[in-house]
Design a protein around this motif. Structure first.
Motif, PDB file in Angstrom:
ATOM      1  N   LYS A  46      51.024   3.526  38.628  1.00 21.05           N
ATOM      2  CA  LYS A  46      49.962   4.450  39.053  1.00 21.05           C
ATOM      3  C   LYS A  46      49.247   5.038  37.843  1.00 21.05           C
ATOM      4  CE  LYS A  46      52.047   5.947  43.376  1.00 21.05           C
ATOM      5  NZ  LYS A  46      52.571   7.079  44.124  1.00 21.05           N
ATOM      6  N   ALA A  47      50.008   5.406  36.819  1.00 19.54           N
ATOM      7  CA  ALA A  47      49.406   5.967  35.598  1.00 19.54           C
ATOM      8  C   ALA A  47      48.483   4.949  34.943  1.00 19.54           C
ATOM      9  CB  ALA A  47      50.495   6.413  34.627  1.00 19.54           C
ATOM     10  N   GLN A  48      48.897   3.687  34.922  1.00 17.05           N
ATOM     11  CA  GLN A  48      48.033   2.639  34.370  1.00 17.05           C
ATOM     12  C   GLN A  48      46.727   2.558  35.145  1.00 17.05           C
ATOM     13  OE1 GLN A  48      50.264  -1.066  34.251  1.00 17.05           O
ATOM     14  NE2 GLN A  48      52.004  -0.026  33.301  1.00 17.05           N
ATOM     15  N   GLY A  49      46.825   2.630  36.476  1.00 18.26           N
ATOM     16  CA  GLY A  49      45.623   2.603  37.308  1.00 18.26           C
ATOM     17  C   GLY A  49      44.704   3.779  37.016  1.00 18.26           C
ATOM     18  N   ASN A  50      45.294   4.970  36.855  1.00 15.42           N
ATOM     19  CA  ASN A  50      44.499   6.166  36.540  1.00 15.42           C
ATOM     20  C   ASN A  50      43.814   6.042  35.181  1.00 15.42           C
ATOM     21  OD1 ASN A  50      45.313   7.332  38.939  1.00 15.42           O
ATOM     22  ND2 ASN A  50      46.975   8.499  38.009  1.00 15.42           N
ATOM     23  N   ILE A  51      44.561   5.536  34.192  1.00 11.52           N
ATOM     24  CA  ILE A  51      44.002   5.391  32.841  1.00 11.52           C
ATOM     25  C   ILE A  51      42.866   4.371  32.846  1.00 11.52           C
ATOM     26  CG2 ILE A  51      44.526   4.567  30.509  1.00 11.52           C
ATOM     27  CD1 ILE A  51      47.357   5.838  30.927  1.00 11.52           C
ATOM     28  N   ILE A  52      43.026   3.294  33.595  1.00  8.74           N
ATOM     29  CA  ILE A  52      41.963   2.282  33.684  1.00  8.74           C
ATOM     30  C   ILE A  52      40.707   2.882  34.306  1.00  8.74           C
ATOM     31  CG2 ILE A  52      41.283   0.161  34.891  1.00  8.74           C
ATOM     32  CD1 ILE A  52      44.218  -0.803  34.398  1.00  8.74           C
ATOM     33  N   ILE A  53      40.870   3.649  35.388  1.00  5.73           N
ATOM     34  CA  ILE A  53      39.705   4.299  36.011  1.00  5.73           C
ATOM     35  C   ILE A  53      39.036   5.252  35.025  1.00  5.73           C
ATOM     36  CG2 ILE A  53      39.012   5.957  37.804  1.00  5.73           C
ATOM     37  CD1 ILE A  53      41.192   4.617  39.598  1.00  5.73           C
ATOM     38  N   GLY A  54      39.839   6.043  34.330  1.00  5.44           N
ATOM     39  CA  GLY A  54      39.280   6.962  33.329  1.00  5.44           C
ATOM     40  C   GLY A  54      38.564   6.226  32.211  1.00  5.44           C
ATOM     41  N   GLY A  55      39.145   5.119  31.764  1.00  5.96           N
ATOM     42  CA  GLY A  55      38.514   4.326  30.707  1.00  5.96           C
ATOM     43  C   GLY A  55      37.188   3.729  31.140  1.00  5.96           C
ATOM     44  N   ILE A  56      37.146   3.235  32.374  1.00  5.30           N
ATOM     45  CA  ILE A  56      35.886   2.677  32.895  1.00  5.30           C
ATOM     46  C   ILE A  56      34.834   3.773  33.006  1.00  5.30           C
ATOM     47  CG2 ILE A  56      34.795   1.592  34.905  1.00  5.30           C
ATOM     48  CD1 ILE A  56      37.525   0.144  35.365  1.00  5.30           C
ATOM     49  N   PHE A  57      35.235   4.952  33.471  1.00 12.70           N
ATOM     50  CA  PHE A  57      34.289   6.060  33.578  1.00 12.70           C
ATOM     51  C   PHE A  57      33.734   6.431  32.196  1.00 12.70           C
ATOM     52  CE2 PHE A  57      33.335  10.634  33.529  1.00 12.70           C
ATOM     53  CZ  PHE A  57      32.323  10.670  34.483  1.00 12.70           C
ATOM     54  N   LEU A  58      34.607   6.557  31.207  1.00 15.96           N
ATOM     55  CA  LEU A  58      34.143   6.872  29.845  1.00 15.96           C
ATOM     56  C   LEU A  58      33.208   5.784  29.321  1.00 15.96           C
ATOM     57  CD1 LEU A  58      37.327   8.301  28.074  1.00 15.96           C
ATOM     58  CD2 LEU A  58      35.248   9.533  28.737  1.00 15.96           C
ATOM     59  N   GLN A  59      33.516   4.539  29.637  1.00 11.74           N
ATOM     60  CA  GLN A  59      32.669   3.433  29.188  1.00 11.74           C
ATOM     61  C   GLN A  59      31.286   3.490  29.841  1.00 11.74           C
ATOM     62  OE1 GLN A  59      32.371   1.708  26.814  1.00 11.74           O
ATOM     63  NE2 GLN A  59      32.240  -0.481  27.113  1.00 11.74           N
ATOM     64  N   ILE A  60      31.242   3.878  31.102  1.00  8.14           N
ATOM     65  CA  ILE A  60      29.947   4.032  31.780  1.00  8.14           C
ATOM     66  C   ILE A  60      29.131   5.138  31.096  1.00  8.14           C
ATOM     67  CG2 ILE A  60      28.848   4.787  33.935  1.00  8.14           C
ATOM     68  CD1 ILE A  60      31.126   3.270  35.418  1.00  8.14           C
ATOM     69  N   ILE A  61      29.774   6.251  30.763  1.00 12.60           N
ATOM     70  CA  ILE A  61      29.080   7.342  30.066  1.00 12.60           C
ATOM     71  C   ILE A  61      28.606   6.873  28.689  1.00 12.60           C
ATOM     72  CG2 ILE A  61      29.315   9.683  29.134  1.00 12.60           C
ATOM     73  CD1 ILE A  61      29.243   9.438  32.239  1.00 12.60           C
ATOM     74  N   ALA A  62      29.462   6.138  27.985  1.00 10.70           N
ATOM     75  CA  ALA A  62      29.062   5.592  26.682  1.00 10.70           C
ATOM     76  C   ALA A  62      27.859   4.666  26.839  1.00 10.70           C
ATOM     77  CB  ALA A  62      30.229   4.853  26.038  1.00 10.70           C
ATOM     78  N   GLY A  63      27.837   3.908  27.931  1.00 11.13           N
ATOM     79  CA  GLY A  63      26.691   3.041  28.207  1.00 11.13           C
ATOM     80  C   GLY A  63      25.415   3.831  28.446  1.00 11.13           C
ATOM     81  N   ALA A  64      25.543   5.017  29.040  1.00 11.46           N
ATOM     82  CA  ALA A  64      24.367   5.865  29.244  1.00 11.46           C
ATOM     83  C   ALA A  64      23.785   6.304  27.906  1.00 11.46           C
ATOM     84  CB  ALA A  64      24.743   7.085  30.090  1.00 11.46           C
ATOM     85  N   PHE A  65      24.640   6.594  26.944  1.00 10.12           N
ATOM     86  CA  PHE A  65      24.150   6.964  25.612  1.00 10.12           C
ATOM     87  C   PHE A  65      23.482   5.772  24.934  1.00 10.12           C
ATOM     88  CE2 PHE A  65      26.784  10.677  26.247  1.00 10.12           C
ATOM     89  CZ  PHE A  65      26.046  11.668  25.618  1.00 10.12           C
ATOM     90  N   VAL A  66      24.049   4.569  25.137  1.00 11.28           N
ATOM     91  CA  VAL A  66      23.423   3.363  24.590  1.00 11.28           C
ATOM     92  C   VAL A  66      22.033   3.187  25.191  1.00 11.28           C
ATOM     93  CG1 VAL A  66      23.546   0.834  24.511  1.00 11.28           C
ATOM     94  CG2 VAL A  66      25.596   2.197  24.067  1.00 11.28           C
ATOM     95  N   ALA A  67      21.931   3.325  26.513  1.00 15.70           N
ATOM     96  CA  ALA A  67      20.637   3.162  27.186  1.00 15.70           C
ATOM     97  C   ALA A  67      19.656   4.251  26.760  1.00 15.70           C
ATOM     98  CB  ALA A  67      20.836   3.184  28.697  1.00 15.70           C
TER      99      ALA A  67
END
Length: 196
Positions: A46-67
């Motif tokens: 479950k923790a792995q699943g939570n960390i993956i979701i958090g990582g994807i969310f951070l990556q989406i935000i990082a993508g917003a800064f790139v855009a």
């Protein structure tokens, strides 16, 4: 005017993604929820699943800064950034923290680095599911890995092609698909626990 502050773009996108994730999670709880293969899932999975979701969310935000900074329009090489694994001018701005949000080179470097981290997390998670023989959730882990590979490929192609609109939109859409698969996969773990 079509430009927008990268801060406003990241905030707007981040809130939209959080709202989408909440609606999607609730939608997953509706309807028939029983499955014959469900079993208790360890807290580690479950923790792995939570960390993956958090990582994807951070990556989406990082993508917003790139855009927002149009950072994908420069340094259009891969895997190196203009011949360097770690470019020299990552922290050229003062104070240093501004580079994380306003230096196009650093913002793109961070987006790349986060992509590698998220990819490794997903591959580690899949390997963990295989090694521990957690068969009821293997399909979800495999789906995550396949979509992640497609998303990484789309990101690389978008960069190498100097960010054509169709590839950029596909890459942004791919991020939401990846997040959706991660939420579905994590929700299945909760569902399995609740049914025990």
């Amino acid at each position: 005017r079509t430009d927008v502050s990268q801060y406003r773009l990241a905030l707007h996108l981040g809130l939209a993604v959080l709202i989408y994730a909440a609606i999607f999670w609730v939608a997953l709880t509706l309807g028939k929820t029983t499955t014959s293969q469900s079993r208790a899932v360890s807290n580690a999975v479950k923790a792995q699943g939570n960390i993956i979701i958090g990582g994807i969310f951070l990556q989406i935000i990082a993508g917003a800064f790139v855009a927002g900074l149009k950072a994908g329009k420069s340094h259009n090489t891969w895997p190196l950034m203009d011949g360097y694994w770690i470019p020299n001018d990552l922290f050229i701005m003062q104070p240093a923290w501004k580079n994380l949000f306003e230096n196009a080179l650093t913002v793109q470097f961070n987006h790349r680095l986060l992509a590698y981290v998220v990819a490794l997390l997903i591959l580690f998670h899949l390997a963990y599911l295989i090694i521990k023989a957690i068969k009821p959730h293997l399909k979800g882990g495999l789906c995550l890995a396949i979509i992640m590979i497609a998303q990484v490929f789309l990101g690389i192609m978008t960069l190498l092609q100097f960010v054509p609109l169709d590839l950029a939109l596909a890459h942004q859409g791919g991020a939401m698909v990846l997040l959706s698969i991660a939420l579905w996969h994590r929700h299945n773990m909760t569902k399995a626990q609740d049914e025990i």
